[in-house]
Design an enzyme around this catalytic site. Structure first.
Site, PDB file in Angstrom:
ATOM      1  N   SER A 157       0.857  -1.194   0.000  1.00 50.60           N
ATOM      2  CA  SER A 157       0.000   0.000   0.000  1.00 50.60           C
ATOM      3  C   SER A 157       0.891   1.241   0.000  1.00 50.60           C
ATOM      4  O   SER A 157       2.013   1.217   0.518  1.00 50.60           O
ATOM      5  CB  SER A 157      -0.867   0.018   1.254  1.00 50.60           C
ATOM      6  OG  SER A 157      -1.496   1.281   1.405  1.00 50.60           O
ATOM      7  N   TYR A 172     -15.477  10.865  10.102  1.00 49.81           N
ATOM      8  CA  TYR A 172     -16.013   9.638   9.484  1.00 49.81           C
ATOM      9  C   TYR A 172     -15.678   8.444  10.360  1.00 49.81           C
ATOM     10  O   TYR A 172     -14.694   8.464  11.106  1.00 49.81           O
ATOM     11  CB  TYR A 172     -15.391   9.391   8.104  1.00 49.81           C
ATOM     12  CG  TYR A 172     -15.787  10.421   7.068  1.00 49.81           C
ATOM     13  CD1 TYR A 172     -17.106  10.535   6.653  1.00 49.81           C
ATOM     14  CD2 TYR A 172     -14.835  11.262   6.508  1.00 49.81           C
ATOM     15  CE1 TYR A 172     -17.468  11.472   5.701  1.00 49.81           C
ATOM     16  CE2 TYR A 172     -15.187  12.204   5.551  1.00 49.81           C
ATOM     17  CZ  TYR A 172     -16.508  12.309   5.159  1.00 49.81           C
ATOM     18  OH  TYR A 172     -16.850  13.239   4.222  1.00 49.81           O
ATOM     19  N   LYS A 184       2.084  -2.958   6.356  1.00 46.04           N
ATOM     20  CA  LYS A 184       2.350  -2.729   4.930  1.00 46.04           C
ATOM     21  C   LYS A 184       3.803  -2.264   4.728  1.00 46.04           C
ATOM     22  O   LYS A 184       4.447  -2.628   3.749  1.00 46.04           O
ATOM     23  CB  LYS A 184       1.354  -1.724   4.353  1.00 46.04           C
ATOM     24  CG  LYS A 184      -0.078  -2.271   4.235  1.00 46.04           C
ATOM     25  CD  LYS A 184      -0.187  -3.465   3.292  1.00 46.04           C
ATOM     26  CE  LYS A 184      -1.629  -3.857   3.028  1.00 46.04           C
ATOM     27  NZ  LYS A 184      -1.765  -5.036   2.144  1.00 46.04           N
TER      28      LYS A 184
HETATM   29  N1  LIG Z   1      -8.683  -0.568  -1.717  1.00 42.93           N
HETATM   30  C1  LIG Z   1      -7.664   0.245  -1.448  1.00 42.93           C
HETATM   31  O1  LIG Z   1      -7.802   1.485  -1.474  1.00 42.93           O
HETATM   32  C2  LIG Z   1      -6.303  -0.315  -1.141  1.00 42.93           C
HETATM   33  C3  LIG Z   1      -5.242   0.588  -1.033  1.00 42.93           C
HETATM   34  C4  LIG Z   1      -3.977   0.095  -0.748  1.00 42.93           C
HETATM   35  C5  LIG Z   1      -3.780  -1.254  -0.594  1.00 42.93           C
HETATM   36  N2  LIG Z   1      -4.830  -2.104  -0.703  1.00 42.93           N
HETATM   37  C6  LIG Z   1      -4.546  -3.535  -0.532  1.00 42.93           C
HETATM   38  O2  LIG Z   1      -5.070  -4.237  -1.636  1.00 42.93           O
HETATM   39  C7  LIG Z   1      -5.450  -5.557  -1.232  1.00 42.93           C
HETATM   40  C8  LIG Z   1      -6.904  -5.811  -1.645  1.00 42.93           C
HETATM   41  O3  LIG Z   1      -7.713  -4.822  -1.029  1.00 42.93           O
HETATM   42  P1  LIG Z   1      -9.254  -4.600  -1.422  1.00 42.93           P
HETATM   43  O4  LIG Z   1      -9.509  -3.150  -1.320  1.00 42.93           O
HETATM   44  O5  LIG Z   1      -9.584  -5.319  -2.679  1.00 42.93           O
HETATM   45  O6  LIG Z   1      -9.956  -5.286  -0.177  1.00 42.93           O
HETATM   46  P2  LIG Z   1     -11.169  -6.302  -0.116  1.00 42.93           P
HETATM   47  O7  LIG Z   1     -12.210  -5.966  -1.117  1.00 42.93           O
HETATM   48  O8  LIG Z   1     -11.575  -6.359   1.315  1.00 42.93           O
HETATM   49  O9  LIG Z   1     -10.491  -7.670  -0.561  1.00 42.93           O
HETATM   50  C9  LIG Z   1      -9.616  -8.376   0.277  1.00 42.93           C
HETATM   51  C10 LIG Z   1     -10.097  -9.797   0.344  1.00 42.93           C
HETATM   52  O10 LIG Z   1      -9.257 -10.541   1.239  1.00 42.93           O
HETATM   53  C11 LIG Z   1     -10.005 -11.664   1.681  1.00 42.93           C
HETATM   54  N3  LIG Z   1      -9.676 -11.972   3.071  1.00 42.93           N
HETATM   55  C12 LIG Z   1      -9.905 -11.222   4.166  1.00 42.93           C
HETATM   56  N4  LIG Z   1      -9.457 -11.849   5.264  1.00 42.93           N
HETATM   57  C13 LIG Z   1      -8.943 -13.032   4.859  1.00 42.93           C
HETATM   58  C14 LIG Z   1      -8.349 -14.131   5.516  1.00 42.93           C
HETATM   59  N5  LIG Z   1      -8.187 -14.149   6.819  1.00 42.93           N
HETATM   60  N6  LIG Z   1      -7.934 -15.174   4.768  1.00 42.93           N
HETATM   61  C15 LIG Z   1      -8.085 -15.168   3.437  1.00 42.93           C
HETATM   62  N7  LIG Z   1      -8.679 -14.157   2.750  1.00 42.93           N
HETATM   63  C16 LIG Z   1      -9.092 -13.110   3.453  1.00 42.93           C
HETATM   64  C17 LIG Z   1     -11.504 -11.292   1.540  1.00 42.93           C
HETATM   65  O11 LIG Z   1     -12.080 -12.184   0.620  1.00 42.93           O
HETATM   66  P3  LIG Z   1     -13.249 -13.231   1.008  1.00 42.93           P
HETATM   67  O12 LIG Z   1     -14.210 -12.518   1.919  1.00 42.93           O
HETATM   68  O13 LIG Z   1     -13.793 -13.529  -0.333  1.00 42.93           O
HETATM   69  O14 LIG Z   1     -12.527 -14.337   1.664  1.00 42.93           O
HETATM   70  C18 LIG Z   1     -11.500  -9.907   0.913  1.00 42.93           C
HETATM   71  O15 LIG Z   1     -12.444  -9.791  -0.118  1.00 42.93           O
HETATM   72  C19 LIG Z   1      -5.216  -5.622   0.282  1.00 42.93           C
HETATM   73  O16 LIG Z   1      -3.966  -6.206   0.535  1.00 42.93           O
HETATM   74  C20 LIG Z   1      -5.219  -4.157   0.668  1.00 42.93           C
HETATM   75  O17 LIG Z   1      -4.515  -3.893   1.854  1.00 42.93           O
HETATM   76  C21 LIG Z   1      -6.082  -1.666  -0.964  1.00 42.93           C
END
Ligand SMILES: NC(=O)c1ccc[n+]([C@@H]2O[C@H](COP(=O)([O-])OP(=O)(O)OC[C@H]3O[C@@H](n4cnc5c(N)ncnc54)[C@H](OP(=O)(O)O)[C@@H]3O)[C@@H](O)[C@H]2O)c1
Length: 273
Positions: A157, A172, A184
């Site tokens: 991230s 918020y 991260k």
């Molecule tokens: N969105 C952003 O703005 C952003 C910014 C920087 C970095 N990131 C990084 O990008 C990655 C994806 O983020 P996202 O925004 O797509 O989040 P997300 O929609 O919450 O997707 C992450 C997925 O991880 C799975 N998960 C959660 N806990 C778990 C566990 N204990 N074991 C296995 N799977 C698990 C869940 O899938 P299921 O419920 O289907 O199991 C969840 O859908 C993450 O590493 C996040 O930190 C995101």
């Protein structure tokens, strides 16, 4: 002196460099906001993609929707790190190979700085760093046994590189939790460490760090939040999941064959100032 034509004949075409045809890629947390777009990118580039979710049905539905054939949707809860070596071995047995891993799953809590507990740190680190390491090592061991090159991508991230922007969150019920920043940042550095150890086997390890990509549900529940983020982004807007597609295929493919230990920030410029 060699001519342009001779030099060109010694090079691989860029479309070939970006192709993942014949390769198997695993992506965890694939059914989430960013994971689904990255899964599509890997499939569109020609890979057979193994998508995981804690829900087998969700994973199967995503796998079914991907372009191409042979994709697998598998259940994986990575809190239980004891099962991760077997998981990778099982995929390798079933599909004959694993060439790329995208460590993407994350499910940590989001308390404010005053309410954050030791358990928040422990749980999120276990899922978001320890499990990434065990999965990466299992894939690296498989590649070493095969004597094959490979690519491991850790989704980190921008908050692993720069501090939070507290003003964005005031008023918020959303936080940029302390443990998230710690883990991260750790993941970016773990990436360098693994890259150093596995370069000798031509196993590349890179981080891909998204900037602000808030899911639509966050905006629906918090009107005005996205505008606050946008004010801070040089490109003037938050990212769309599809804007990670090129970066993940670049890092997974031979297009990045001389890139290892790096952190590719896809953040609209957030980290430049
Ligand atoms: N969105 C952003 O703005 C952003 C910014 C920087 C970095 N990131 C990084 O990008 C990655 C994806 O983020 P996202 O925004 O797509 O989040 P997300 O929609 O919450 O997707 C992450 C997925 O991880 C799975 N998960 C959660 N806990 C778990 C566990 N204990 N074991 C296995 N799977 C698990 C869940 O899938 P299921 O419920 O289907 O199991 C969840 O859908 C993450 O590493 C996040 O930190 C995101």
């Amino acid at each position: 002196m060699t001519t342009y034509t001779e030099r060109q004949s010694q090079e691989r075409d860029v479309r070939d460099l970006l192709s993942l045809k014949g390769q198997v890629a695993i992506i965890t947390g694939a059914a989430g906001w960013l994971g689904a777009a990255m899964s599509r990118a890997l499939a569109e580039a020609g890979a057979t993609v193994v998508v995981t979710s804690r829900s087998e049905a969700r994973a199967a539905e995503l796998a079914e929707s991907l372009p191409g054939s042979g994709h697998l949707g598998l259940a994986l809860a990575q809190d239980d790190t004891d099962g991760l070596d077997d998981f990778v071995a099982g995929v390798a047995r079933r599909l004959g190979r694993v060439d790329a891993l995208v460590n993407n799953a994350y499910g940590g809590t989001g308390p404010s700085i005053d309410q954050t507990t030791a358990a928040d740190f422990d749980r999120s680190y276990h899922t978001g760093v320890t499990a990434y390491f065990i999965l990466a090592r299992a894939v690296a061991n498989h590649l070493r046994e095969r004597g094959a090159p490979g690519s491991i991508i850790n989704i980190a991230s921008m908050y692993g590189v720069v501090a939070s922007y507290p003003n964005a969150y005031v008023g918020y019920n959303i936080n940029s939790p302390a443990h998230y920043h710690a883990l991260k940042g750790g993941l970016v550095h773990l990436t360098r460490h693994l890259a150093a150890y596995w370069a000798a086997y031509n196993i590349r390890v890179n981080a891909l760090s998204p900037g602000p990509f808030p899911p639509s549900r966050v905006n629906d529940a918090n009107p005005g939040f996205i505008e606050r983020l946008e004010e801070k982004v040089p490109l003037g807007r938050v990212g769309r999941p599809s804007e990670l597609k090129g970066a993940v295929v670049f890092l997974a493919s031979d297009a990045s064959s001389y890139v290892t230990g790096q952190n590719l920030l896809v953040d609209g410029g957030w980290t430049i100032w």
